[in-house]
Design an enzyme around this catalytic site. Structure first.
Site, PDB file in Angstrom:
ATOM      1  N   MET A 230       0.849  -1.205   0.000  1.00 33.40           N
ATOM      2  CA  MET A 230       0.000   0.000   0.000  1.00 33.40           C
ATOM      3  C   MET A 230       0.872   1.237   0.000  1.00 33.40           C
ATOM      4  O   MET A 230       1.694   1.434   0.891  1.00 33.40           O
ATOM      5  CB  MET A 230      -0.917  -0.013   1.219  1.00 33.40           C
ATOM      6  CG  MET A 230      -1.844  -1.225   1.192  1.00 33.40           C
ATOM      7  SD  MET A 230      -3.233  -1.075   2.307  1.00 33.40           S
ATOM      8  CE  MET A 230      -4.251   0.100   1.459  1.00 33.40           C
TER       9      MET A 230
ATOM     10  N   CYS B 195      11.331   8.770  -9.998  1.00 34.32           N
ATOM     11  CA  CYS B 195      12.057   9.462 -11.066  1.00 34.32           C
ATOM     12  C   CYS B 195      12.811  10.656 -10.499  1.00 34.32           C
ATOM     13  O   CYS B 195      13.700  11.199 -11.133  1.00 34.32           O
ATOM     14  CB  CYS B 195      11.110   9.961 -12.127  1.00 34.32           C
ATOM     15  SG  CYS B 195       9.842   8.773 -12.513  1.00 34.32           S
TER      16      CYS B 195
ATOM     17  N   MET C 141       5.920   0.205   2.463  1.00 32.19           N
ATOM     18  CA  MET C 141       7.386   0.108   2.460  1.00 32.19           C
ATOM     19  C   MET C 141       7.964   1.515   2.528  1.00 32.19           C
ATOM     20  O   MET C 141       7.623   2.363   1.709  1.00 32.19           O
ATOM     21  CB  MET C 141       7.886  -0.510   1.147  1.00 32.19           C
ATOM     22  CG  MET C 141       7.323  -1.860   0.828  1.00 32.19           C
ATOM     23  SD  MET C 141       8.095  -2.492  -0.683  1.00 32.19           S
ATOM     24  CE  MET C 141       7.627  -1.264  -1.867  1.00 32.19           C
TER      25      MET C 141
ATOM     26  N   CYS D 108      13.088  -1.480  -8.951  1.00 36.93           N
ATOM     27  CA  CYS D 108      12.365  -1.480  -7.671  1.00 36.93           C
ATOM     28  C   CYS D 108      11.361  -2.636  -7.627  1.00 36.93           C
ATOM     29  O   CYS D 108      11.235  -3.322  -6.609  1.00 36.93           O
ATOM     30  CB  CYS D 108      11.656  -0.145  -7.471  1.00 36.93           C
ATOM     31  SG  CYS D 108      10.737  -0.076  -5.925  1.00 36.93           S
TER      32      CYS D 108
HETATM   33  N1  LIG Z   1       5.816   2.563  -0.587  1.00 31.13           N
HETATM   34  C1  LIG Z   1       5.082   1.512  -0.961  1.00 31.13           C
HETATM   35  N2  LIG Z   1       4.751   0.572  -0.046  1.00 31.13           N
HETATM   36  C2  LIG Z   1       4.029  -0.515  -0.388  1.00 31.13           C
HETATM   37  N3  LIG Z   1       3.594  -0.741  -1.633  1.00 31.13           N
HETATM   38  C3  LIG Z   1       3.901   0.140  -2.588  1.00 31.13           C
HETATM   39  C4  LIG Z   1       4.656   1.315  -2.310  1.00 31.13           C
HETATM   40  N4  LIG Z   1       4.803   2.021  -3.465  1.00 31.13           N
HETATM   41  C5  LIG Z   1       4.161   1.324  -4.409  1.00 31.13           C
HETATM   42  N5  LIG Z   1       3.609   0.191  -3.898  1.00 31.13           N
HETATM   43  C6  LIG Z   1       2.801  -0.842  -4.603  1.00 31.13           C
HETATM   44  O1  LIG Z   1       3.155  -0.864  -5.983  1.00 31.13           O
HETATM   45  C7  LIG Z   1       2.026  -0.496  -6.776  1.00 31.13           C
HETATM   46  C8  LIG Z   1       2.465   0.297  -7.981  1.00 31.13           C
HETATM   47  O2  LIG Z   1       3.258   1.356  -7.548  1.00 31.13           O
HETATM   48  P1  LIG Z   1       3.227   2.767  -8.281  1.00 31.13           P
HETATM   49  O3  LIG Z   1       4.261   3.617  -7.665  1.00 31.13           O
HETATM   50  O4  LIG Z   1       3.219   2.534  -9.737  1.00 31.13           O
HETATM   51  O5  LIG Z   1       1.851   3.244  -7.727  1.00 31.13           O
HETATM   52  P2  LIG Z   1       0.656   4.045  -8.264  1.00 31.13           P
HETATM   53  O6  LIG Z   1       0.263   3.656  -9.647  1.00 31.13           O
HETATM   54  O7  LIG Z   1       0.902   5.457  -7.987  1.00 31.13           O
HETATM   55  O8  LIG Z   1      -0.392   3.394  -7.252  1.00 31.13           O
HETATM   56  P3  LIG Z   1      -1.019   4.032  -5.975  1.00 31.13           P
HETATM   57  O9  LIG Z   1      -2.185   4.832  -6.509  1.00 31.13           O
HETATM   58  O10 LIG Z   1      -1.419   2.861  -5.141  1.00 31.13           O
HETATM   59  O11 LIG Z   1       0.087   4.877  -5.370  1.00 31.13           O
HETATM   60  C9  LIG Z   1       1.103   0.267  -5.839  1.00 31.13           C
HETATM   61  O12 LIG Z   1      -0.246   0.232  -6.257  1.00 31.13           O
HETATM   62  C10 LIG Z   1       1.324  -0.473  -4.535  1.00 31.13           C
HETATM   63  O13 LIG Z   1       0.580  -1.688  -4.498  1.00 31.13           O
END
Ligand SMILES: Nc1ncnc2c1ncn2[C@@H]1O[C@H](COP(=O)(O)OP(=O)(O)OP(=O)(O)O)[C@@H](O)[C@H]1O
Length: 360
Positions: free
Chosen positions: A21, A196, A46, A100
């Protein structure tokens, strides 16, 4: 490959699911959907970056108070960030988001938090589909604007076997609508920026000013550090009426080469040299091994283009021949291969359009 069946949400009923999450709308809607399907859900946040060290505060603390927060700062630093900095320093164009996913979400997070027969869930827009023998494949998300399979192309089949992407069959607009309908606090939250930001942190990479030169050797200006420039990018050069674009980097001599016009022929290549192939399955996919036409993307959100891979050696160096010229392939960028909607894996581009090794 026999007929594939997409792993749907019903697969999680009664199963222990560890959901990554991030504090954004995607993972919070994923949480809602998993819970609704009867998963035994645990959320994990995380912490990958020690913001507290920089600004005396930690935004992660306020994002999610009700999920378990796990510290991956050290793993992120050693397994993603350090390599990214090295790549930048060598004049390459790294993709820390791919690293990542491989190293942290599907690596350290799984090792530390996903035990026994639990599965990892994330809010990525991608799908997992299994064949008759339950072998998993990575498919594009159905929302072509959001499809994130490009970023997941460096994971292994064994990692997909224990994963689920609850949003892969949905459009982003549906996800936002669910968030609004259930009054999730994240409903109108803007998209996150990923990591980024790394590229915009000159303090981590020594800066050495150098020359910006035309292909004919004319010095047109100065750059403040070669690492922050990528092939294809507009260079802020004022010479004549045309805009100038980076076409290559001469790392040993710290020079950036530029050409006038965004469609200058020197920016295009119909073939790229690719090394370090990674296949999602445990061997070279049959479509690639047989030299069939497949499609490829050399960056996220690009229209895939038809190509064929020719190997010089067993899984070593290879040349990818495109049917249409590609604009601005850059050393270090990932090329991701697809057979239809199925993501086959990825490799790392070695050459710039000029194709001259010393021009990086
Ligand atoms: N700091 C974090 N801790 C735990 N899970 C993460 C974290 N960052 C990303 N994720 C997981 O990886 C997925 C994809 O990450 P991304 O950074 O592309 O997120 P996103 O498309 O912005 O999604 P969200 O709207 O959930 O932030 C997220 O939906 C989440 O399940």
């Amino acid at each position: 490959m026999s007929a594939l069946r997409v792993r749907g949400l019903s697969a999680v009923a009664g199963r222990k699911i560890i959901l990554g999450m991030s504090g954004g709308v995607d993972s919070s809607v994923a949480a809602y959907l998993l819970k609704q399907q009867g998963a035994q859900l645990e959320g994990v946040f995380m912490r990958n970056w020690d913001a507290a060290n920089e600004r005396g505060e930690c935004p992660g603390d306020q994002d999610w108070r009700d999920v378990q927060a796990v510290d991956f700062v050290r793993e992120y630093w050693t397994r993603v960030f350090a390599k990214t900095i090295d790549d930048y320093a060598n004049g390459h164009t790294p993709n820390p988001d791919i690293a990542c996913n491989r190293e942290i979400k599907f690596g350290a997070l799984v090792d530390r938090c996903v035990q026994g027969d639990a599965w990892l869930a994330t809010g990525h827009y991608a799908r997992i589909a299994c064949d008759a023998g339950d072998v998993p494949y990575l498919l594009r998300g159905v929302d072509s604007n959001k499809d994130q399979s490009y970023y997941l192309s460096d994971v292994k089949q064994s990692q997909l076997a224990r994963a689920i992407f609850p949003l892969g069959s949905m459009d982003k607009s549906e996800v936002r609508a669910i968030a609004r309908a259930h009054k999730l606090t994240t409903a109108n939250k803007a998209e996150s920026m990923g990591i980024c930001f790394v590229g915009k942190r000159p303090e981590y990479i020594p800066q050495h000013p150098g020359e910006v030169v035309s292909l004919g050797g004319r010095v047109l200006g100065q750059h403040q550090g070669i690492f922050s420039w990528t092939v294809g990018q507009r260079a802020g050069i004022c010479a004549g009426s045309e805009k100038w674009f980076v076409v290559g980097k001469d790392i040993p001599n710290n020079k950036i080469y530029v050409v006038p016009g965004t469609t200058h022929p020197a920016l295009f290549a119909t073939k790229v040299t690719v090394a370090n192939w990674h296949w999602i399955g445990d061997r070279r996919p049959e479509a690639v091994a047989n030299g069939r036409l497949v499609s490829a993307q050399i960056r996220y959100r690009q229209q895939p283009d038809t190509c064929r891979v020719a190997f010089d050696s067993n899984d070593g160096d290879s040349t990818v021949h495109f049917v249409r010229p590609q604009r601005a392939p850059a050393p270090g960028q990932y090329i991701v291969l697809y057979d239809g909607d199925c993501c086959l894996g990825c490799g790392v581009i070695q050459t710039s359009p000029l194709g001259v090794a010393s021009l990086g």
